[in-house]
Design a protein around this motif. Structure first.
Motif, PDB file in Angstrom:
ATOM      1  N   UNK A   1     -15.673 -71.116  33.084  1.00 11.25           N
ATOM      2  CA  UNK A   1     -14.757 -71.154  34.228  1.00 11.25           C
ATOM      3  C   UNK A   1     -13.392 -71.688  33.824  1.00 11.25           C
ATOM      4  N   UNK A   2     -13.369 -72.642  32.920  1.00 11.03           N
ATOM      5  CA  UNK A   2     -12.095 -73.157  32.427  1.00 11.03           C
ATOM      6  C   UNK A   2     -11.325 -72.053  31.706  1.00 11.03           C
ATOM      7  N   UNK A   3     -12.053 -71.247  30.908  1.00 11.65           N
ATOM      8  CA  UNK A   3     -11.383 -70.140  30.217  1.00 11.65           C
ATOM      9  C   UNK A   3     -10.899 -69.100  31.233  1.00 11.65           C
ATOM     10  N   UNK A   4     -11.712 -68.803  32.243  1.00 12.94           N
ATOM     11  CA  UNK A   4     -11.302 -67.832  33.265  1.00 12.94           C
ATOM     12  C   UNK A   4     -10.050 -68.292  34.005  1.00 12.94           C
ATOM     13  N   UNK A   5      -9.937 -69.575  34.235  1.00 12.65           N
ATOM     14  CA  UNK A   5      -8.731 -70.084  34.893  1.00 12.65           C
ATOM     15  C   UNK A   5      -7.486 -69.772  34.069  1.00 12.65           C
ATOM     16  N   UNK A   6      -7.606 -69.835  32.751  1.00 17.14           N
ATOM     17  CA  UNK A   6      -6.472 -69.520  31.882  1.00 17.14           C
ATOM     18  C   UNK A   6      -6.192 -68.021  31.847  1.00 17.14           C
ATOM     19  N   UNK A   7      -7.218 -67.230  32.042  1.00 16.27           N
ATOM     20  CA  UNK A   7      -7.105 -65.777  31.898  1.00 16.27           C
ATOM     21  C   UNK A   7      -6.779 -65.079  33.224  1.00 16.27           C
ATOM     22  N   UNK A   8      -6.830 -65.776  34.336  1.00 15.83           N
ATOM     23  CA  UNK A   8      -6.818 -65.115  35.643  1.00 15.83           C
ATOM     24  C   UNK A   8      -5.560 -64.301  35.920  1.00 15.83           C
ATOM     25  N   UNK A   9      -4.435 -64.652  35.295  1.00 19.18           N
ATOM     26  CA  UNK A   9      -3.216 -63.878  35.513  1.00 19.18           C
ATOM     27  C   UNK A   9      -3.306 -62.479  34.905  1.00 19.18           C
ATOM     28  N   UNK A  10      -4.305 -62.265  34.069  1.00 13.69           N
ATOM     29  CA  UNK A  10      -4.490 -60.946  33.464  1.00 13.69           C
ATOM     30  C   UNK A  10      -5.487 -60.080  34.251  1.00 13.69           C
ATOM     31  N   UNK A  11      -5.911 -60.544  35.402  1.00 14.29           N
ATOM     32  CA  UNK A  11      -6.882 -59.808  36.213  1.00 14.29           C
ATOM     33  C   UNK A  11      -6.185 -59.110  37.373  1.00 14.29           C
ATOM     34  N   UNK A  12      -6.646 -57.910  37.681  1.00 21.14           N
ATOM     35  CA  UNK A  12      -6.151 -57.161  38.831  1.00 21.14           C
ATOM     36  C   UNK A  12      -7.310 -56.853  39.769  1.00 21.14           C
ATOM     37  N   UNK A  13      -6.987 -56.577  41.025  1.00 26.39           N
ATOM     38  CA  UNK A  13      -8.020 -56.269  42.005  1.00 26.39           C
ATOM     39  C   UNK A  13      -8.800 -55.023  41.604  1.00 26.39           C
ATOM     40  N   UNK A  14     -10.048 -54.972  42.043  1.00 24.43           N
ATOM     41  CA  UNK A  14     -10.869 -53.799  41.753  1.00 24.43           C
ATOM     42  C   UNK A  14     -10.285 -52.582  42.474  1.00 24.43           C
ATOM     43  N   UNK A  15     -10.236 -51.418  41.824  1.00 26.53           N
ATOM     44  CA  UNK A  15      -9.609 -50.240  42.437  1.00 26.53           C
ATOM     45  C   UNK A  15     -10.444 -49.670  43.581  1.00 26.53           C
ATOM     46  N   UNK A  16      -9.819 -48.820  44.367  1.00 27.24           N
ATOM     47  CA  UNK A  16     -10.494 -48.161  45.491  1.00 27.24           C
ATOM     48  C   UNK A  16     -11.307 -46.968  45.006  1.00 27.24           C
ATOM     49  N   UNK A  17     -12.310 -46.621  45.797  1.00 26.48           N
ATOM     50  CA  UNK A  17     -13.098 -45.425  45.498  1.00 26.48           C
ATOM     51  C   UNK A  17     -12.345 -44.170  45.922  1.00 26.48           C
ATOM     52  N   UNK A  18     -12.674 -43.066  45.245  1.00 23.57           N
ATOM     53  CA  UNK A  18     -12.055 -41.774  45.540  1.00 23.57           C
ATOM     54  C   UNK A  18     -13.067 -40.838  46.188  1.00 23.57           C
ATOM     55  N   UNK A  19     -14.165 -40.578  45.500  1.00 26.33           N
ATOM     56  CA  UNK A  19     -15.213 -39.693  45.996  1.00 26.33           C
ATOM     57  C   UNK A  19     -16.494 -40.009  45.242  1.00 26.33           C
ATOM     58  N   UNK A  20     -17.652 -39.806  45.860  1.00 28.94           N
ATOM     59  CA  UNK A  20     -18.909 -40.168  45.192  1.00 28.94           C
ATOM     60  C   UNK A  20     -19.153 -39.360  43.926  1.00 28.94           C
ATOM     61  N   UNK A  21     -19.708 -40.029  42.914  1.00 32.04           N
ATOM     62  CA  UNK A  21     -20.253 -39.361  41.733  1.00 32.04           C
ATOM     63  C   UNK A  21     -21.718 -39.064  42.018  1.00 32.04           C
TER      64      UNK A  21
END
Length: 338
Positions: free
Chosen positions: A49-69
């Motif tokens: 968790x300490x490492x994730x706190x340092x890395x969090x600025x490199x994270x983006x929200x999960x993308x939206x779905x388009x159509x089912x596979x």
């Protein structure tokens, strides 16, 4: 070292990471799920968790779905990065209904030709997910496999029409025989497109046990080579070792008839990365002090760079002095995580 994590901190970290997408800035891979698994596998779960706190600025929200596979349209969705969420949902649903090894065995041969996608981070993420599941099967770890397979399917990228060059009897010699691509190509995808020829190595192997032995040899050779060649491109050259190691980690969860094809794909990936970044004059390297496995991992964690941690994880799988020296070299060559 015991690879199980009884604290639940890996699970907490994975749940935290799964709110983020597998990429940022439209191409760069999210290394967080791979790093937290690597740290947990080497007794550093308390630091995730300490490492994730340092890395969090490199994270983006999960993308939206388009159509089912679906079972009927999956082939047309393969290799479409716009469908990352669709693929992830598909594998999440599938893994709720079937054992994870069964799903992996079905999809591994479909995805294997495209392991270059995401600069090989796709197969690397799968390798980490499989190791976590082999240690302890639970919902967050199954979800991580779904995210990893979904990322691989969406970024599936084959390489074709390669000219076979004369090879060498050992992995070390074969890597040394890899020719450089022509200069001037920028970016992984453009460099990969410039790879036209690679030496042949272990192409006649069909026996599963021999395939595992040769794959182990390849990972060792690529790891050792980094110590003397990593200066060419300290970040990208780690993948010459970590990509085939991800394949090696997955073998025992696959049917044995998939082991030899996995070796051949891993060789081409390692050799391609070497062609793209590594055919330079070697520089002799001797580490500044006697190294231990625990000491090198602690140094990698303190350094913080995601590629350093993952390469150190692979070096510890090899475990010999040359591998530990290569991990130390990666620490010295790489920019620390701010």
């Amino acid at each position: 070292m015991d690879t199980s994590d009884t604290s639940g901190q890996l699970e907490e970290a994975l749940e935290r990471v799964h709110t983020s997408g597998p990429e940022r800035d439209g191409w760069l891979s999210n290394h967080a799920p791979m790093v937290v698994e690597a740290l947990s596998a080497h007794g550093q779960a308390g630091a995730v968790h300490r490492w994730l706190d340092l890395y969090r600025d490199k994270l983006e929200d999960f993308p939206d779905r388009v159509a089912p596979v679906t079972d009927d349209n999956w082939l047309e969705a393969l290799g479409d990065p716009r469908r990352i969420a669709d693929w992830t949902y598909h594998f999440s649903h599938t893994l709720e209904e079937r054992p994870w090894r069964s799903v992996l065995a079905e999809w591994w041969p479909r995805l294997l030709p495209g392991l270059y996608g995401g600069a090989t981070h796709t197969v690397i993420r799968v390798g980490h997910a499989v190791r976590a599941l082999e240690a302890d099967e639970n919902a967050p770890r199954r979800t991580e496999l779904a995210h990893a397979l979904g990322y691989w399917a969406a970024r599936h990228q084959p390489v074709t029409r390669l000219v076979a060059l004369p090879g060498a009897p050992t992995a070390e010699a074969a890597l040394a025989a890899v020719p450089a691509i022509e200069p001037g190509h920028l970016g992984f995808r453009n460099r990969l497109a410039a790879v036209r020829q690679l030496p042949v190595w272990a192409d006649d192997v069909t026996d599963p046990d021999t395939a595992k032995e040769r794959l182990t040899e390849l990972v060792r050779a690529a790891t050792h080579r980094y110590a003397t060649h990593g200066h060419a491109e300290p970040t990208m050259l780690v993948h010459a070792a970590t990509a085939p190691n991800a394949v090696l980690r997955t073998l025992h969860s696959l049917p044995r008839d998939q082991w030899a094809p996995s070796l051949h794909a891993a060789w081409r990936a390692s050799a391609a990365v070497t062609a793209m970044y590594g055919p330079v004059e070697p520089v002799a390297y001797v580490p500044p002090a006697r190294l231990s496995a625990d000491g090198v991992m602690e140094k990698a964690l303190a350094h913080g760079d995601e590629h350093v941690i993952k390469f150190t994880d692979t070096a510890l799988d090899i475990g010999d002095d040359r591998a530990l020296a290569a991990a130390q070299r990666a620490i010295e060559l790489s920019v620390p995580l701010a």
